[in-house]
Write a protein that holds these residues in place. Structure first.
Motif, PDB file in Angstrom:
ATOM      1  N   ARG A   1       0.824  -1.212   0.000  1.00 12.78           N
ATOM      2  CA  ARG A   1       0.000   0.000   0.000  1.00 12.78           C
ATOM      3  C   ARG A   1       0.860   1.265   0.000  1.00 12.78           C
ATOM      4  NH1 ARG A   1      -4.374  -1.651   4.665  1.00 12.78           N
ATOM      5  NH2 ARG A   1      -4.711  -3.750   3.906  1.00 12.78           N
ATOM      6  N   VAL A   2       2.122   1.129   0.423  1.00 11.98           N
ATOM      7  CA  VAL A   2       3.020   2.286   0.507  1.00 11.98           C
ATOM      8  C   VAL A   2       4.256   1.956  -0.323  1.00 11.98           C
ATOM      9  CG1 VAL A   2       4.338   3.724   2.103  1.00 11.98           C
ATOM     10  CG2 VAL A   2       2.147   2.800   2.815  1.00 11.98           C
ATOM     11  N   SER A   3       4.810   2.972  -0.975  1.00 12.70           N
ATOM     12  CA  SER A   3       5.983   2.737  -1.827  1.00 12.70           C
ATOM     13  C   SER A   3       7.182   2.317  -0.982  1.00 12.70           C
ATOM     14  CB  SER A   3       6.317   4.003  -2.615  1.00 12.70           C
ATOM     15  OG  SER A   3       6.781   5.001  -1.730  1.00 12.70           O
ATOM     16  N   ARG A   4       8.169   1.654  -1.642  1.00  8.59           N
ATOM     17  CA  ARG A   4       9.367   1.180  -0.927  1.00  8.59           C
ATOM     18  C   ARG A   4      10.154   2.341  -0.334  1.00  8.59           C
ATOM     19  NH1 ARG A   4      12.159  -3.766  -4.188  1.00  8.59           N
ATOM     20  NH2 ARG A   4      10.375  -5.148  -4.113  1.00  8.59           N
ATOM     21  N   GLN A   5      10.231   3.430  -1.084  1.00  8.23           N
ATOM     22  CA  GLN A   5      10.985   4.583  -0.609  1.00  8.23           C
ATOM     23  C   GLN A   5      10.337   5.143   0.667  1.00  8.23           C
ATOM     24  OE1 GLN A   5      11.107   7.796  -3.390  1.00  8.23           O
ATOM     25  NE2 GLN A   5      12.785   8.835  -2.354  1.00  8.23           N
ATOM     26  N   ARG A   6       9.038   5.267   0.636  1.00 11.25           N
ATOM     27  CA  ARG A   6       8.338   5.794   1.813  1.00 11.25           C
ATOM     28  C   ARG A   6       8.449   4.821   2.977  1.00 11.25           C
ATOM     29  NH1 ARG A   6       3.986   9.982   2.660  1.00 11.25           N
ATOM     30  NH2 ARG A   6       3.371   9.472   4.756  1.00 11.25           N
ATOM     31  N   CYS A   7       8.403   3.507   2.723  1.00  5.62           N
ATOM     32  CA  CYS A   7       8.548   2.510   3.785  1.00  5.62           C
ATOM     33  C   CYS A   7       9.901   2.641   4.467  1.00  5.62           C
ATOM     34  CB  CYS A   7       8.396   1.098   3.229  1.00  5.62           C
ATOM     35  SG  CYS A   7       6.696   0.642   2.939  1.00  5.62           S
ATOM     36  N   GLY A   8      10.939   2.877   3.673  1.00  5.00           N
ATOM     37  CA  GLY A   8      12.269   3.057   4.249  1.00  5.00           C
ATOM     38  C   GLY A   8      12.306   4.250   5.186  1.00  5.00           C
ATOM     39  N   ARG A   9      11.686   5.349   4.761  1.00  7.86           N
ATOM     40  CA  ARG A   9      11.670   6.553   5.604  1.00  7.86           C
ATOM     41  C   ARG A   9      10.849   6.321   6.871  1.00  7.86           C
ATOM     42  NH1 ARG A   9      10.442  10.999   1.117  1.00  7.86           N
ATOM     43  NH2 ARG A   9       8.842   9.472   0.786  1.00  7.86           N
ATOM     44  N   LEU A  10       9.713   5.607   6.732  1.00  9.52           N
ATOM     45  CA  LEU A  10       8.885   5.330   7.907  1.00  9.52           C
ATOM     46  C   LEU A  10       9.628   4.456   8.908  1.00  9.52           C
ATOM     47  CD1 LEU A  10       5.410   4.630   6.255  1.00  9.52           C
ATOM     48  CD2 LEU A  10       5.984   6.528   7.770  1.00  9.52           C
ATOM     49  N   ARG A  11      10.289   3.423   8.412  1.00  7.89           N
ATOM     50  CA  ARG A  11      11.029   2.529   9.313  1.00  7.89           C
ATOM     51  C   ARG A  11      12.200   3.258   9.973  1.00  7.89           C
ATOM     52  NH1 ARG A  11       9.959  -2.359   5.506  1.00  7.89           N
ATOM     53  NH2 ARG A  11       8.379  -3.412   6.730  1.00  7.89           N
ATOM     54  N   GLN A  12      12.858   4.116   9.212  1.00  7.68           N
ATOM     55  CA  GLN A  12      13.991   4.877   9.765  1.00  7.68           C
ATOM     56  C   GLN A  12      13.498   5.840  10.842  1.00  7.68           C
ATOM     57  OE1 GLN A  12      16.043   7.261   6.903  1.00  7.68           O
ATOM     58  NE2 GLN A  12      17.909   7.381   8.144  1.00  7.68           N
ATOM     59  N   ALA A  13      12.395   6.526  10.584  1.00 10.27           N
ATOM     60  CA  ALA A  13      11.835   7.448  11.564  1.00 10.27           C
ATOM     61  C   ALA A  13      11.389   6.701  12.815  1.00 10.27           C
ATOM     62  CB  ALA A  13      10.680   8.212  10.955  1.00 10.27           C
ATOM     63  N   ARG A  14      10.835   5.522  12.605  1.00  4.27           N
ATOM     64  CA  ARG A  14      10.341   4.722  13.728  1.00  4.27           C
ATOM     65  C   ARG A  14      11.524   4.248  14.589  1.00  4.27           C
ATOM     66  NH1 ARG A  14       6.928   5.579  16.592  1.00  4.27           N
ATOM     67  NH2 ARG A  14       7.632   4.389  18.299  1.00  4.27           N
ATOM     68  N   SER A  15      12.597   3.802  13.968  1.00  5.00           N
ATOM     69  CA  SER A  15      13.740   3.297  14.725  1.00  5.00           C
ATOM     70  C   SER A  15      14.447   4.420  15.469  1.00  5.00           C
ATOM     71  CB  SER A  15      14.721   2.540  13.827  1.00  5.00           C
ATOM     72  OG  SER A  15      15.275   3.422  12.869  1.00  5.00           O
ATOM     73  N   SER A  16      14.499   5.627  14.883  1.00  3.38           N
ATOM     74  CA  SER A  16      15.152   6.740  15.581  1.00  3.38           C
ATOM     75  C   SER A  16      14.281   7.219  16.748  1.00  3.38           C
ATOM     76  CB  SER A  16      15.422   7.893  14.633  1.00  3.38           C
ATOM     77  OG  SER A  16      14.214   8.428  14.155  1.00  3.38           O
ATOM     78  N   ALA A  17      12.970   7.078  16.631  1.00  6.28           N
ATOM     79  CA  ALA A  17      12.065   7.475  17.715  1.00  6.28           C
ATOM     80  C   ALA A  17      12.154   6.471  18.871  1.00  6.28           C
ATOM     81  CB  ALA A  17      10.630   7.578  17.223  1.00  6.28           C
ATOM     82  N   ASP A  18      12.383   5.189  18.564  1.00 10.24           N
ATOM     83  CA  ASP A  18      12.476   4.156  19.602  1.00 10.24           C
ATOM     84  C   ASP A  18      13.780   4.256  20.384  1.00 10.24           C
ATOM     85  OD1 ASP A  18      10.024   3.183  18.899  1.00 10.24           O
ATOM     86  OD2 ASP A  18      10.814   1.537  17.666  1.00 10.24           O
ATOM     87  N   GLY A  19      14.860   4.628  19.704  1.00 10.70           N
ATOM     88  CA  GLY A  19      16.163   4.542  20.336  1.00 10.70           C
ATOM     89  C   GLY A  19      16.605   5.828  20.851  1.00 10.70           C
TER      90      GLY A  19
END
Length: 112
Positions: A94-112
């Motif tokens: 449902r979401v492009s690969r590029q956007r998925c990468g940014r979402l996962r990166q934002a999520r990991s930086s918010a967790d750590g």
């Protein structure tokens, strides 16, 4: 043809019996039978009492729900919930690969 036998209704004692005021309950094995021996006037009085108590009960429940909601708001959000949603949308296409990468990166930086 053979004559059919009539079954006689036999009385069985209940295993357990309870009565409080006009209400009566009896247990026969796993079957529970209840009945009311209230007169029409008693029933109307009980119904009126329940109607009068209804707004009070609703108000008490509303207060409890508000207290619980106030306590939940103070809790930190669960990172796994948003990570799971990112995974669902990215794996589903449902979401492009590029956007998925940014979402996962934002999520990991918010967790750590």
């Amino acid at each position: 043809m053979a004559k059919q036998k009539k079954r006689k209704a036999k009385y069985t004692k209940p295993d357990d019996h309870f009565s409080a005021g006009p209400l009566e309950f009896a247990r026969f094995g796993r079957v529970v039978i209840g009945r009311s021996r209230a007169t029409k006037e008693q029933f109307e009085a009980a119904q009126a009492q329940l109607v009068a108590q209804y707004p009070i009960a609703v108000a008490e429940i509303d207060v409890l729900v508000a207290e619980i909601a106030a306590q939940i708001v103070r809790l930190p959000p669960r990172p796994s919930a948003s990570t799971g949603l990112v995974g669902i949308f990215c794996d589903d296409g449902r979401v492009s690969r590029q956007r998925c990468g940014r979402l996962r990166q934002a999520r990991s930086s918010a967790d750590g």
